[in-house]
Enzyme design. Structure first.
Site, mmCIF file in Angstrom:
data_model
loop_
_atom_site.group_PDB
_atom_site.id
_atom_site.type_symbol
_atom_site.label_atom_id
_atom_site.label_comp_id
_atom_site.label_asym_id
_atom_site.label_seq_id
_atom_site.Cartn_x
_atom_site.Cartn_y
_atom_site.Cartn_z
ATOM 1 N N ASP A 130 0.865 -1.176 0.000
ATOM 2 C CA ASP A 130 0.000 0.000 0.000
ATOM 3 C C ASP A 130 0.906 1.231 0.000
ATOM 4 O OD1 ASP A 130 -2.331 1.562 0.165
ATOM 5 O OD2 ASP A 130 -2.251 1.621 2.343
ATOM 6 N N SER A 131 0.285 2.398 -0.141
ATOM 7 C CA SER A 131 1.064 3.634 -0.143
ATOM 8 C C SER A 131 1.625 3.969 1.230
ATOM 9 C CB SER A 131 0.196 4.791 -0.637
ATOM 10 O OG SER A 131 -0.917 4.978 0.217
ATOM 11 N N CYS A 190 -4.541 -1.431 -1.660
ATOM 12 C CA CYS A 190 -4.616 0.005 -1.915
ATOM 13 C C CYS A 190 -5.777 0.235 -2.862
ATOM 14 C CB CYS A 190 -3.316 0.509 -2.534
ATOM 15 S SG CYS A 190 -3.348 2.241 -3.040
ATOM 16 N N GLU A 225 -3.042 8.996 9.066
ATOM 17 C CA GLU A 225 -1.589 8.857 9.187
ATOM 18 C C GLU A 225 -1.043 9.647 10.377
ATOM 19 O OE1 GLU A 225 0.906 7.537 6.810
ATOM 20 O OE2 GLU A 225 -0.631 6.380 5.765
ATOM 21 N N CYS A 234 -10.852 2.971 0.573
ATOM 22 C CA CYS A 234 -9.420 3.151 0.816
ATOM 23 C C CYS A 234 -9.086 2.381 2.085
ATOM 24 C CB CYS A 234 -9.095 4.636 0.984
ATOM 25 S SG CYS A 234 -7.406 4.972 1.564
ATOM 26 N N HIS A 251 -7.083 2.859 4.354
ATOM 27 C CA HIS A 251 -6.887 3.675 5.559
ATOM 28 C C HIS A 251 -8.195 3.861 6.331
ATOM 29 C CE1 HIS A 251 -3.076 4.814 3.716
ATOM 30 N NE2 HIS A 251 -2.757 5.505 4.793
#
Length: 271
Positions: A10-11, A73, A152, A186, A188
């Site tokens: 993933d990013s 992702c 994040e 997503c 996240h």
């Protein structure tokens, strides 16, 4: 039986929600995770840049002898997954189709909301998959560019005024449209589940892209006879392209276990 590990990438931190699901449903498997923390977020990038990044990510993962790759992702799954599948001779699994299948199963009124990064929403991939299942499905899609940086930075708990305000701004127009299911497109976003559930209320089901991608991987490995012996206990290895200390600190909350000392940095530009 196939003892080779599974690659997941993933990013940044978001893919750890998929890793957490994999650790629960495939505890016997070894996992290699890469988070491209030096170049996060992916959501606002061009397709060409995303393809370049993803190819480098995959080349790093394939420096290990893998049996499958989970693209944890939503952005990459919606924009360049077919390119990755065409270039690799092993299963490369995205999150879009399994997530849409689960959302379609859960929805009672065929009104489904989709929140994801700008690139994912721009691609229309979730909408296309749902309309292929049933043209009568009404989709309401919204890009949520503020969610990834909030996650994040650890702004994920109920009572966080900033995150709750942003969530209401994003979701209230969808709720006014009468959605009964919300795709978290997503990986996240599941970290915001408590806040999103509170804003949406009991009448809306949340469907996590990371969890559904993990379930799809389990199905594929089971059907192909590629799972490791069930009596074994697998372990994860974590790699990032920026500071491992920062990743471990926040990632421990994503994974639900202490990651300090277990994350290594690699130079992704070498791949």
């Amino acid at each position: 039986m196939d003892k080779r590990p599974i690659g997941v990438f993933d990013s940044g931190l978001g893919g750890l929600t998929a890793v957490r699901a994999l650790r629960q449903i495939l505890p016997e498997e070894n996992l290699i995770y890469f988070g491209d923390t030096a170049r996060v977020p992916y959501g606002g990038r061009t397709r060409e840049t995303l393809l370049q990044y993803a190819k480098q990510d995959v080349r790093f993962l394939r420096s290990f002898d893998l049996k499958a790759i989970l693209v944890a992702c939503g952005t990459l799954s919606t924009t360049i997954l077919p390119d990755l599948q065409a270039e690799n001779n092993l299963p490369v699994i995205g999150v879009v189709e399994p997530t849409c299948r689960r959302a379609f199963e859960k929805s009672r009124n065929k009104k489904i909301g989709i929140i994801a990064t700008q690139a994912s929403i721009r691609s229309g991939a979730y909408e296309k998959a749902l309309h292929w299942m049933d043209p009568a499905v009404k989709t309401i899609a919204k890009s949520c560019p503020l969610f990834v940086p909030l996650v994040e930075n650890g702004r994920i708990h109920r009572g966080d005024t900033v995150t709750e305000t942003v969530a209401r701004e994003y979701l209230e127009p969808m709720l006014c449209e009468g959605i009964d299911t919300l795709i978290l497109g997503c990986t996240h976003y599941p970290m915001l589940t408590d806040i999103l559930a509170e804003v949406c209320g009991d009448g809306v089901s949340l469907v996590s892209a990371g969890e559904e991608g993990a379930c799809e991987l389990k199905r594929i490995l089971t059907e192909s006879g590629s799972r490791t012996a069930h009596d074994l206990v697998g372990s994860p290895a974590f790699y990032v392209s920026d500071r491992p200390e920062d990743f471990a600190q926040i990632g421990s909350g994503f994974l639900g276990e202490d990651m300090q000392g277990s994350v290594r940095r690699i130079d992704i530009e070498q791949y």
